[in-house]
Design an enzyme around this catalytic site. Sequence first.
Site, PDB file in Angstrom:
ATOM      1  N   ASP A 291     -20.016  -1.167  18.971  1.00  0.00           N
ATOM      2  CA  ASP A 291     -19.908  -0.456  17.771  1.00  0.00           C
ATOM      3  C   ASP A 291     -20.579   0.446  17.007  1.00  0.00           C
ATOM      4  O   ASP A 291     -21.363   0.655  18.278  1.00  0.00           O
ATOM      5  CB  ASP A 291     -19.631  -2.013  16.813  1.00  0.00           C
TER       6      ASP A 291
HETATM    7  C1  BGC Z   1     -16.298   0.725  12.665  1.00  0.00           C
HETATM    8  C2  BGC Z   1     -15.233  -0.230  14.203  1.00  0.00           C
HETATM    9  C3  BGC Z   1     -14.715   1.500  14.444  1.00  0.00           C
HETATM   10  C4  BGC Z   1     -16.244   2.331  15.160  1.00  0.00           C
HETATM   11  C5  BGC Z   1     -15.487   4.112  15.393  1.00  0.00           C
HETATM   12  C6  BGC Z   1     -17.344   1.263  13.069  1.00  0.00           C
HETATM   13  O1  BGC Z   1     -18.392   1.579  11.891  1.00  0.00           O
HETATM   14  O2  BGC Z   1     -17.163  -0.663  12.692  1.00  0.00           O
HETATM   15  O3  BGC Z   1     -14.296  -0.198  13.331  1.00  0.00           O
HETATM   16  O4  BGC Z   1     -14.634   1.328  15.463  1.00  0.00           O
HETATM   17  O5  BGC Z   1     -16.920   3.045  13.910  1.00  0.00           O
HETATM   18  O6  BGC Z   1     -14.963   4.236  14.958  1.00  0.00           O
END
Ligand code: BGC
Length: 763
Positions: A291
């Site tokens: 993530d």
């Molecule tokens: C989220 C993810 C997301 C990623 C990229 C993160 O803060 O938890 O779900 O895919 O950002 O945008």
Amino acid sequence: MKTPSAARATSRLLLTCALLGITYTATLAAQSNDAEINRKVEDLLRQMTVEEKVGQLSQLGGMPFIPDSIKIDERVRRGHAGSILWLSDPKAINRLQHIAVEQSRLHIPAIFGLDVIHGFKTIFPIPLAMAASWDPALVERSQTVAAREARASGIHWTFAPMVDIARDARWGRIIEGAGEDPYLGAAIARAQVRGFQGTDLGNPERVLACAKHFAGYGAAEGGRDYESVYISEDQMWNVYLPPFQAAAEAGAVTFMSAYMDLNNVPATANRFLLQDVLRTAWGFQGFVVSDANAVGDLVTHGFATDKQDAGFRALTAGVNMDMASHTYLDHIPALVAAGRIPMSLIDELVRPVLAAKFKLKLFEHPYVDESRTEAVFNAPEHRQAARVAAQRSAVLLRNESAALPLTKDASKSVAVIGPLGDSLNDMLGSWTTFGLQSDAVTILQGIKYKLGSASKVEFAPGVQIRKQFVSMFDTMLGPKPTPPWTEDQSAAEFAKAVELAKRSDVIVLALGQAATMSGELASQASLELPGRQQQLMEAIVALGKPVVLVLVTGRPVNITWAAAHVPAILEVWHAGTEAGNAIADLLFGDAVPGGKLPVTWPLSVGQEPLYYAHNLSHDPKNQDQRYWDEASKPLYPFGYGLSYTSFSFTNPRVSRKELKAGQSLEVSVDVENTGSRAGDEVAQLYIHQQTGSASRPVRELKGFERLTLAPHEKRTVRFQLGERELRYWNSAAKGWVVEPAKFDVWVGGSSDAPLHAGFTVTR
Ligand code: BGC
């Protein structure tokens, strides 16, 4: 001469042979394609420096505000960007891709990734709503549209589906998943992967799927986003992992590791998840991305000693790609040089990234055709698909005396009242940065289009709703906040709304939550309707006029008062670009609600976490007295939802009373539309294992089918119960077991279905 049945048998045989032949040829073709890709991957690997390999394991933020000492163009030129995220403009994407392909040493294209969660330009209902359709084919079609639009903009990879089981309505990200149930969650996960990826990734209208957030993120303590989760092995395998396994089995090329600690080990450095489960048990061959910043954040967690240690631990646990934290780029080459990480491990992690690029045919077609983008965005069939999706995901929670559907004749003056009545952004829901707001249809507009000039349709917000804390997502992605009303203004707006209601034939109350009130970093301690919406509703209902409550939310909220006082309640969620039109279709009977709750709906926040598949306990008789100050039964059970018609379930039967582990049986039931208009019912099958070497939930969903039935039409629905449905993960046995035991079966229209049958699994 052959008898008709012999002829049928021969033609069946020929058909089977033909199909087998096709399958065999297709398998051979796939194998030779894979071999060809493997050869190309090895060929590249042989030419790559360690920096270039680590570059393939790094995903860089493409937004100009992301701080970086080396500008992105230069990074791409040096081969440091295996992937780039957060770009959606085809021009910007092509510009960087030209640098990657034409100016980097080995000409390796980048994969562009983005959160395309429930639509790209055409926004579909939020994922929780899509799950409420209980219609995997609809979900698949919707994500096919999302993939087509994303790809037309140059996106190759979506960070979806989010398949986290969520059993606590306080958790803001409940909006992004399929709710509380592993069986429904698995079906929706599969459908999304198929929708995004199709059967051929080389098709220029498909994107890579990414099952996230691996795993257990939805069990955040107290529903507080990002907090640690503690999940037993038993719960992990039986509840939290099945949707991920379904995504892996459906061929999801990528997974995303979650942010939080799972049983005190951050998911992004968790070998149990990334090796034992994902690769060893499931044989996953794709790649894992962290993530955002999660690799670097292993230091913040108080887990890794420094960034180098963080990189080491994430990479050796099995995270292929570092999203946005630069930790791999900054530290892995030195670890390889020092002999702490063998080059063979780096190669192993790079292989699936390069293979994905070959499968996407990015080496042959790296650029997006900018001249096509607008035409794809404006395809009328996309909006039509979004309208159908919004219709099919609405859940009718209450409909006393057939208050709905409304008739045009009795609606010469309609008051749309409430803060969600004419709000574009709130129709769309979270993760819709790239959906153009001006394209959405609000509830007010939808009703106006539906009724035309024959009726007067007026609007009054009545109250204002605002968030107490504004998160970085609101500032970055949300609409500009409107200035707060003064006290005088609040009183005047409230009075205006009541006045409007007084002079109208029908009142559509549009209440609920703003889009930014659910999602990442948007958890809540209360489930009350925000602002003075409750008071507004009570004042309007007190007028004694026909009132319909249209609920716009990303999660269950407290509507216990409404459930006793407002004749009709329609949960429409954040329904997307076509929200207003679909809602008007439903309100005026041009569409019939058939969605069912994918989450148990609480009476109040104190009941959370709440889910139907709890265990019996030693005191099931008093199940409804678990609190002395609140019933423990929910307001509405999981799987519940009404229609404008009615259905009956009769004649439940099992194909055998006894079976052995490994065998299967069929459960069937007759479903009849007993009303006078066509409508949809979702036939649901639940089981309960009565005894065993572990306590089993009171009910578990093990089959469902959404049916459309004409008035008085009757159909038999059949469900198969085999090893997959009867097994559970037993932590003492450290594996899946089907145990000899008696099983209950219930079939019907919700998790409260009374119709019962049974069978026994024998030794
Ligand atoms: C989220 C993810 C997301 C990623 C990229 C993160 O803060 O938890 O779900 O895919 O950002 O945008």
